[in-house]
Design an enzyme around this catalytic site. Structure first.
Site, PDB file in Angstrom:
ATOM      1  N   GLU A 165      46.025  37.400  35.489  1.00 34.97           N
ATOM      2  CA  GLU A 165      44.594  37.085  35.363  1.00 34.97           C
ATOM      3  C   GLU A 165      43.947  37.731  34.134  1.00 34.97           C
ATOM      4  OE1 GLU A 165      42.574  36.168  39.338  1.00 34.97           O
ATOM      5  OE2 GLU A 165      43.467  38.145  39.626  1.00 34.97           O
TER       6      GLU A 165
ATOM      7  N   HIS B 181      39.518  43.621  43.717  1.00 33.68           N
ATOM      8  CA  HIS B 181      39.446  42.936  45.006  1.00 33.68           C
ATOM      9  C   HIS B 181      38.742  43.878  45.994  1.00 33.68           C
ATOM     10  CE1 HIS B 181      43.469  41.004  43.519  1.00 33.68           C
ATOM     11  NE2 HIS B 181      42.427  40.547  42.858  1.00 33.68           N
TER      12      HIS B 181
HETATM   13 ZN   LIG Z   1      42.411  39.070  41.246  1.00 38.55          ZN
END
Ligand SMILES: [Zn+2]
Length: 270
Positions: free
Chosen positions: A111, A132
């Protein structure tokens, strides 16, 4: 928008014969390094990784980056590794297309486009955190907006946008921002704000420095936890109003070095 981005767009759209062929050859060439970064900045980046883990913002996943001080078209981020384990030797350099300058076989975070595209869209941003962070997840999947509940998270005043990857992609995905296009869509959702939630995934937090990006990540998680507790008590919840948020953010902004030095000292002592 950065000068280099503008230059490249002109170049790709220009009338010169063969320009596109040259552009493709250029794209396949590894980006040139902006040179070594100050070891103190690398130390701060290592510390930022470990502090975010210590504070429960990241676990085995999540990443933090900093823009290269010598070239705004480059950023620094660890290879694909759990944040708590990051050392100076793990730090890699990327261009804003998120191509590694010198991978030497090291894997990159899937990412990483979150970082490159935000740096491209936001010249004011020096550091990016993707996490997260568990307490923020409910606010990305429900109708309850994340709002500043106390002075430490006053930077949330003005609203926290939510990125929905299904809308951005036009179809179901594996929820990961694994392409430049999805990174651009996320940067667009973030707009000028310091924090955006990512539905069913996590959050992205930006700032003009590493300590401030870490601070905002920690207190976004904290605010989300406290807000859920306040909402669970039942009845209306009183949030900071716009003027309180503005004043509190200005006041707290000057004190960030205090928790940062403490967090960093503890994180690097281990
Ligand atoms: Zn992520």
């Amino acid at each position: 928008m950065s000068t280099v981005t503008i230059d490249r767009r002109v170049f790709l759209c220009g009338p010169v014969a063969g320009a596109l062929v040259t552009a493709r050859a250029w794209a396949q060439t590894a980006p040139v390094s902006a040179g070594p970064a100050d070891p103190k900045l690398i130390e701060d980046l290592v510390a930022a990784n470990r502090v975010l883990a210590d504070q429960g913002v990241v676990d085995g996943y999540g990443h933090v980056s900093v823009r290269h001080p010598a070239d705004p078209q480059r950023y620094l981020m660890a290879r694909s590794i759990a944040p708590e384990m990051v050392t100076a030797g793990d730090v890699m350099e990327y261009d804003l297309d998120s191509n590694p300058v010198d991978p030497r076989g090291r894997a990159s975070y899937l990412e990483r486009f979150i970082h490159g595209e935000i740096y491209r869209a936001r010249p004011d941003v020096t550091a990016v955190v993707h996490n997260h962070s568990p307490s923020v997840i409910p606010f990305g999947v429900s109708t309850a907006p994340l709002r500043p509940l106390y002075h430490m998270s006053a930077f949330l005043g003005g609203g926290v946008p939510v990125f929905d990857i299904k809308i951005a992609a036009g179809q179901a995905t594996d929820m990961l921002v694994r392409t430049p296009a999805l990174g651009r869509a996320l940067a667009q959702t973030l707009g000028p704000r310091p924090v955006a939630l990512m539905r069913g995934h996590g959050a992205v937090v930006v700032a003009d420095s590493l300590p401030r990006a870490v601070f905002r990540s920690v207190y976004t998680e904290m605010n989300a936890r406290l807000q859920a507790q306040a909402m669970a008590l039942g009845g209306p919840v009183t949030y900071l109003d716009d003027e309180e948020a503005r004043r509190a953010e200005a006041s707290v902004a000057g004190t960030i070095s205090r928790p940062w030095e403490l967090w960093k000292k503890k994180a690097l002592a281990r």
